[in-house]
Design a protein around this motif. Structure first.
Motif, PDB file in Angstrom:
ATOM      1  N   VAL A   1       0.869  -1.169   0.000  1.00 26.56           N
ATOM      2  CA  VAL A   1       0.000   0.000   0.000  1.00 26.56           C
ATOM      3  C   VAL A   1       0.909   1.221   0.000  1.00 26.56           C
ATOM      4  O   VAL A   1       2.056   1.159   0.435  1.00 26.56           O
ATOM      5  N   SER A   2       0.382   2.306  -0.508  1.00 26.91           N
ATOM      6  CA  SER A   2       1.210   3.506  -0.494  1.00 26.91           C
ATOM      7  C   SER A   2       0.379   4.689  -0.045  1.00 26.91           C
ATOM      8  O   SER A   2      -0.844   4.682  -0.146  1.00 26.91           O
ATOM      9  N   ALA A   3       1.075   5.675   0.474  1.00 22.10           N
ATOM     10  CA  ALA A   3       0.400   6.877   0.956  1.00 22.10           C
ATOM     11  C   ALA A   3       1.246   8.076   0.598  1.00 22.10           C
ATOM     12  O   ALA A   3       2.456   7.955   0.396  1.00 22.10           O
ATOM     13  N   CYS A   4       0.593   9.208   0.512  1.00 24.00           N
ATOM     14  CA  CYS A   4       1.336  10.442   0.339  1.00 24.00           C
ATOM     15  C   CYS A   4       1.623  10.954   1.741  1.00 24.00           C
ATOM     16  O   CYS A   4       0.873  10.677   2.670  1.00 24.00           O
ATOM     17  N   VAL A   5       2.695  11.701   1.892  1.00 24.11           N
ATOM     18  CA  VAL A   5       3.028  12.195   3.213  1.00 24.11           C
ATOM     19  C   VAL A   5       1.865  13.065   3.718  1.00 24.11           C
ATOM     20  O   VAL A   5       1.245  13.793   2.936  1.00 24.11           O
ATOM     21  N   ASP A   6       1.540  12.913   4.976  1.00 24.88           N
ATOM     22  CA  ASP A   6       0.394  13.575   5.624  1.00 24.88           C
ATOM     23  C   ASP A   6      -0.957  13.003   5.181  1.00 24.88           C
ATOM     24  O   ASP A   6      -1.994  13.478   5.635  1.00 24.88           O
ATOM     25  N   GLY A   7      -0.945  12.005   4.326  1.00 20.29           N
ATOM     26  CA  GLY A   7      -2.212  11.429   3.868  1.00 20.29           C
ATOM     27  C   GLY A   7      -2.664  10.302   4.791  1.00 20.29           C
ATOM     28  O   GLY A   7      -1.990   9.956   5.759  1.00 20.29           O
ATOM     29  N   ASN A   8      -3.806   9.769   4.490  1.00 22.33           N
ATOM     30  CA  ASN A   8      -4.354   8.653   5.270  1.00 22.33           C
ATOM     31  C   ASN A   8      -4.150   7.361   4.492  1.00 22.33           C
ATOM     32  O   ASN A   8      -4.140   7.364   3.271  1.00 22.33           O
ATOM     33  N   VAL A   9      -4.005   6.281   5.254  1.00 24.98           N
ATOM     34  CA  VAL A   9      -3.877   4.998   4.568  1.00 24.98           C
ATOM     35  C   VAL A   9      -4.536   3.923   5.424  1.00 24.98           C
ATOM     36  O   VAL A   9      -4.491   3.987   6.649  1.00 24.98           O
TER      37      VAL A   9
ATOM     38  N   ALA B   1      -0.386  16.104 -16.644  1.00 28.05           N
ATOM     39  CA  ALA B   1      -0.785  16.061 -18.048  1.00 28.05           C
ATOM     40  C   ALA B   1       0.195  15.220 -18.865  1.00 28.05           C
ATOM     41  O   ALA B   1       1.398  15.204 -18.601  1.00 28.05           O
ATOM     42  N   ALA B   2      -0.342  14.512 -19.845  1.00 25.82           N
ATOM     43  CA  ALA B   2       0.518  13.725 -20.729  1.00 25.82           C
ATOM     44  C   ALA B   2       1.216  14.647 -21.715  1.00 25.82           C
ATOM     45  O   ALA B   2       0.684  15.693 -22.079  1.00 25.82           O
ATOM     46  N   ALA B   3       2.432  14.259 -22.111  1.00 26.33           N
ATOM     47  CA  ALA B   3       3.142  15.017 -23.140  1.00 26.33           C
ATOM     48  C   ALA B   3       3.027  14.232 -24.435  1.00 26.33           C
ATOM     49  O   ALA B   3       2.937  13.008 -24.416  1.00 26.33           O
ATOM     50  N   GLN B   4       3.036  14.929 -25.550  1.00 19.14           N
ATOM     51  CA  GLN B   4       2.799  14.253 -26.819  1.00 19.14           C
ATOM     52  C   GLN B   4       3.724  14.772 -27.904  1.00 19.14           C
ATOM     53  O   GLN B   4       4.115  15.936 -27.892  1.00 19.14           O
ATOM     54  N   LEU B   5       4.094  13.889 -28.794  1.00 14.93           N
ATOM     55  CA  LEU B   5       4.893  14.322 -29.939  1.00 14.93           C
ATOM     56  C   LEU B   5       4.354  13.633 -31.187  1.00 14.93           C
ATOM     57  O   LEU B   5       4.144  12.423 -31.193  1.00 14.93           O
TER      58      LEU B   5
ATOM     59  N   LEU C   1       0.909  14.136  -6.423  1.00 13.20           N
ATOM     60  CA  LEU C   1       0.972  15.481  -7.000  1.00 13.20           C
ATOM     61  C   LEU C   1      -0.349  16.185  -6.717  1.00 13.20           C
ATOM     62  O   LEU C   1      -1.392  15.541  -6.597  1.00 13.20           O
ATOM     63  N   THR C   2      -0.298  17.490  -6.633  1.00 13.29           N
ATOM     64  CA  THR C   2      -1.555  18.202  -6.449  1.00 13.29           C
ATOM     65  C   THR C   2      -2.363  18.071  -7.738  1.00 13.29           C
ATOM     66  O   THR C   2      -1.802  17.877  -8.827  1.00 13.29           O
ATOM     67  N   ALA C   3      -3.667  18.159  -7.588  1.00  9.53           N
ATOM     68  CA  ALA C   3      -4.547  17.948  -8.735  1.00  9.53           C
ATOM     69  C   ALA C   3      -4.230  18.907  -9.865  1.00  9.53           C
ATOM     70  O   ALA C   3      -4.413  18.588 -11.045  1.00  9.53           O
ATOM     71  N   THR C   4      -3.707  20.077  -9.535  1.00 11.50           N
ATOM     72  CA  THR C   4      -3.470  21.084 -10.559  1.00 11.50           C
ATOM     73  C   THR C   4      -2.061  21.013 -11.133  1.00 11.50           C
ATOM     74  O   THR C   4      -1.720  21.803 -12.010  1.00 11.50           O
TER      75      THR C   4
ATOM     76  N   ASP D   1       7.262  10.776  -0.159  1.00 11.90           N
ATOM     77  CA  ASP D   1       7.510  12.013   0.567  1.00 11.90           C
ATOM     78  C   ASP D   1       8.177  13.076  -0.291  1.00 11.90           C
ATOM     79  O   ASP D   1       8.515  14.138   0.191  1.00 11.90           O
ATOM     80  N   ARG D   2       8.397  12.772  -1.582  1.00 10.37           N
ATOM     81  CA  ARG D   2       8.988  13.796  -2.444  1.00 10.37           C
ATOM     82  C   ARG D   2       8.409  13.628  -3.834  1.00 10.37           C
ATOM     83  O   ARG D   2       8.611  12.594  -4.462  1.00 10.37           O
ATOM     84  N   PRO D   3       7.665  14.588  -4.312  1.00  8.87           N
ATOM     85  CA  PRO D   3       7.104  14.438  -5.657  1.00  8.87           C
ATOM     86  C   PRO D   3       8.200  14.624  -6.714  1.00  8.87           C
ATOM     87  O   PRO D   3       9.209  15.274  -6.452  1.00  8.87           O
ATOM     88  N   PRO D   4       7.999  14.030  -7.903  1.00  9.08           N
ATOM     89  CA  PRO D   4       8.977  14.240  -8.971  1.00  9.08           C
ATOM     90  C   PRO D   4       8.933  15.694  -9.452  1.00  9.08           C
ATOM     91  O   PRO D   4       7.922  16.366  -9.266  1.00  9.08           O
ATOM     92  N   ALA D   5      10.021  16.136 -10.034  1.00 11.75           N
ATOM     93  CA  ALA D   5      10.048  17.509 -10.552  1.00 11.75           C
ATOM     94  C   ALA D   5      10.788  17.526 -11.879  1.00 11.75           C
ATOM     95  O   ALA D   5      11.781  16.815 -12.057  1.00 11.75           O
ATOM     96  N   THR D   6      10.263  18.295 -12.818  1.00  8.11           N
ATOM     97  CA  THR D   6      10.958  18.438 -14.094  1.00  8.11           C
ATOM     98  C   THR D   6      11.467  19.862 -14.206  1.00  8.11           C
ATOM     99  O   THR D   6      11.139  20.714 -13.385  1.00  8.11           O
ATOM    100  N   ARG D   7      12.241  20.106 -15.218  1.00  6.79           N
ATOM    101  CA  ARG D   7      12.914  21.386 -15.328  1.00  6.79           C
ATOM    102  C   ARG D   7      11.915  22.551 -15.398  1.00  6.79           C
ATOM    103  O   ARG D   7      12.089  23.553 -14.729  1.00  6.79           O
ATOM    104  N   ASP D   8      10.838  22.410 -16.193  1.00  9.30           N
ATOM    105  CA  ASP D   8       9.873  23.519 -16.260  1.00  9.30           C
ATOM    106  C   ASP D   8       8.501  23.069 -15.799  1.00  9.30           C
ATOM    107  O   ASP D   8       7.490  23.580 -16.245  1.00  9.30           O
TER     108      ASP D   8
END
Ligand SMILES: *[C@@H]1O[C@H](CO)[C@@H](O)[C@H](O)[C@H]1NC(C)=O
Ligand SMILES: *[C@@H]1O[C@H](CO)[C@@H](O)[C@H](O)[C@H]1NC(C)=O
Ligand SMILES: *[C@@H]1O[C@H](CO)[C@@H](O)[C@H](O)[C@H]1NC(C)=O
Ligand SMILES: *[C@@H]1O[C@H](CO)[C@@H](O)[C@H](O)[C@H]1NC(C)=O
Ligand SMILES: *[C@@H]1O[C@H](CO)[C@@H](O)[C@H](O)[C@H]1NC(C)=O
Ligand SMILES: *[C@@H]1O[C@H](CO)[C@@H](O)[C@H](O)[C@H]1NC(C)=O
Ligand SMILES: *[C@@H]1O[C@H](CO)[C@@H](O)[C@H](O)[C@H]1NC(C)=O
Length: 497
Positions: free
Chosen positions: A34-42, A236-240, A228-231, A136-143
């Motif tokens: 099972v997995s949880a986000c930090v501060d979340g419920n599980v 979003a998916a990236a497409q090429l 990740l936050t909903a916003t 406990d750490r969301p992924p991050a991309t350059r932009d």
């Protein structure tokens, strides 16, 4: 007499009559994640079904094991009371534990152990394990967004197939636990990423490449994405869009690059050749001498590096490997083993003409060995290395092998020395035997010992045996250097005396 029931009724025989009353329900698998986000419920789903009246006396224990730590008991349910020393946990009967506000330190393994406990018959317990991951750490991309880019086509050196590479990123942090992506190809096929490279996930598409939209998005079920936050734009998916022209261009560009590299390589080789030619034209005597080179000793004058060279034997060119470092160099290597990539269990014809790669594992060939060793007088050197990297060698004077009519019989004057000892004199005068040509004194030595050698009845050495095989005398053996031990490395070489 009490009636008892539990998942493992076997142990109950003899004490109690068994009621199939308690069972794990299907909600809890054997080892669950099972997995949880930090501060979340599980919730840790746990559930048993009961069927009878007398099965109330349940005793439930929970243990927690943090990564690399010992089990710690942290909660118990007994006599209808739930007791815990971790205040964020609550017990929901027949549903499991509920953890509110998960933290990184909560990550680990949770065991639930259920036992039916009654004064007259204590039955065995049953347990389940749930592994909790806390993102406990969301992924991050350059932009803060994903992008798909088309990189160069690459060629697989082994299969020679071309593949197109699509990269999804650019991640500056894959997060914890690390993010993963899924790709969707134009035909709608969903694929995992093949590998990561420099902050991107790579999708390799083999030729012929399907044109259309390729998209990538964070693996929807991975904790990294769920937290990740909903916003977050990362949702979003990236497409090429890749069309035939892009593909053709990418392949063309890659081929062009390859050709440019090959051309520059060629020009380097050309200028090196030019230098050599100049050298010869300015020193005509050397050219003649070069042409007269009949051993690696002659080559030493022109080139002190070990490698493949041409020597002339009775006017005929022969390609050989020169070892120019061992004991002052000048050795023509005629046998080498350094891994199992080349099969040495071969027949007469192949041992005559030789096989393998002079830079790797090879056998030069008995015909060439005969012409070489009968054109002048040679010494033989055998170099050996064990798996513990200790080295040994043995040298012999006046080495030669006879021609085909005498089945390449082995001759030398004597063992000269070397710390590996003498394991060849036993074979002196013997003809060469292969699995399909038996000339030994015992019958079928080559087949029995999976080799090709100057077998007697049968052997003190067997350097053409099975690489890496330690069965008695089946490997690369040299009796006086480790009994039936199989060598990691062998080389047999000759130098004019
Ligand atoms: C966690 O559970 C508590 C109690 O049920 C609830 O008040 C809270 O909103 C939950 N938090 C999240 C992030 O769901
Ligand atoms: C922790 O306890 C569980 C349940 O008894 C057991 O299966 C597991 O092997 C224990 N782990 C360690 C490291 O002791
Ligand atoms: C893709 O990866 C997920 C886990 O990340 C795995 O469960 C699934 O089997 C994989 N699918 C394929 C087709 O390899
Ligand atoms: C890694 O990516 C950065 C940014 O795109 C680029 O400048 C760099 O050359 C890349 N390094 C390698 C080894 O591909
Ligand atoms: C590719 O995606 C773009 C933008 O979403 C869309 O306009 C186009 O029709 C798609 N092309 C194909 C072949 O699906
Ligand atoms: C250049 O050519 C040599 C010999 O053919 C080869 O071993 C080497 O890999 C080549 N180098 C490149 C960069 O292609
Ligand atoms: C080359 O070999 C021939 C015959 O083997 C010999 O007569 C001649 O002197 C040699 N030339 C040189 C430059 O060594």
């Amino acid at each position: 007499m009490y009636k008892c029931g539990l998942v493992l009724p076997l142990l109950a025989f003899g004490f109690c009559s068994v009621l199939q009353a308690y069972k794990w329900t299907s909600t809890l698998e054997e080892n669950m994640h099972v997995s949880a986000c930090v501060d979340g419920n599980v919730s840790f789903p746990w559930s048993m079904v009961t069927e009878g009246k007398e099965e109330k006396i349940l005793d439930i224990d929970w243990l927690f094991q943090a990564p690399g730590k010992e089990n710690v008991s942290f909660a118990t349910y007994v006599d209808d009371n739930f007791v815990t020393n971790k205040d964020r946990f609550t017990f929901i009967p027949n549903a499991g534990l509920f953890l509110q506000g998960a933290q990184s330190r909560d990550a680990g393994r949770y065991y639930v152990i259920v036992s039916l406990h009654d004064p007259k018959c204590r039955l065995t317990s049953a347990q389940r394990m749930v592994t909790l991951t806390v993102a406990d750490r969301p992924p991050a991309t350059r932009d803060d967004a994903l992008h798909v880019t088309l990189r160069d086509a690459v060629r697989d050196d082994v299969t020679e197939d071309w593949t197109l590479q699509l990269h999804c990123g650019l991640f500056v942090d894959f997060g914890h636990p690390p993010a993963d992506v899924v790709w969707t190809t134009p035909s709608g096929e969903v694929r995992n990423s093949s590998y990561q490279d420099n902050g991107t996930f790579v999708l390799s598409v083999s030729s012929p490449v399907q044109g259309g939209n390729y998209s990538c998005q964070l693996h929807p079920s991975a904790p990294a994405a769920r937290c990740l936050t909903a916003t977050s734009p990362l949702n979003a998916a990236a497409q090429l869009y890749v069309d035939d022209k892009d593909v053709r261009l990418s392949f063309l560009e890659a081929r062009q690059k390859e050709i440019v590299i090959q051309l520059s390589n060629l020009s380097t080789q050309f200028s090196q050749l030019n230098e050599k030619m100049d050298h010869f034209f300015n020193n005509p005597k050397e050219l003649i001498k070069h042409r007269n080179s009949s051993s690696c000793v002659d080559w030493l004058e022109f080139d002190q590096r070990s490698g493949v060279q041409t020597v002339y034997v009775s006017g005929e060119p022969v390609t050989v490997y020169c070892d120019q470092t061992t004991d002052n160099g000048g050795w023509i290597v005629f046998q080498r083993r350094n891994d199992a990539s080349v099969d040495f269990y071969r027949g007469w014809a192949e041992y005559r003409i030789g096989f393998g790669d002079p830079m790797g594992n090879f056998w030069l060939g008995l015909d060439t060995l005969h012409s070489l060793t009968t054109s002048r007088s040679y010494e033989l050197r055998v170099d050996l290395q064990k798996y513990d990297l200790t080295k040994g060698h043995a040298t012999y004077s006046g080495f030669y092998v006879e021609g085909a009519p005498h089945n390449f019989a082995l001759h030398f004057d004597k063992f000269v020395g070397g710390n590996a000892g003498d394991s060849l004199s036993f074979h002196r005068g013997q003809q060469f035997s292969t699995k399909d040509r038996d000339h030994d004194n015992s019958g079928g030595c080559a087949q029995k010992f999976h080799g090709a050698w100057w077998f007697h009845a049968c052997l003190h050495s067997n350097l053409n045996g099975d690489y890496g095989r330690f069965a008695s005398s089946q490997g690369l053996n040299w009796l006086t250097f480790g009994s039936s031990y199989s060598m990691k490395f062998t080389e047999m070489k000759i130098r004019p005396m």
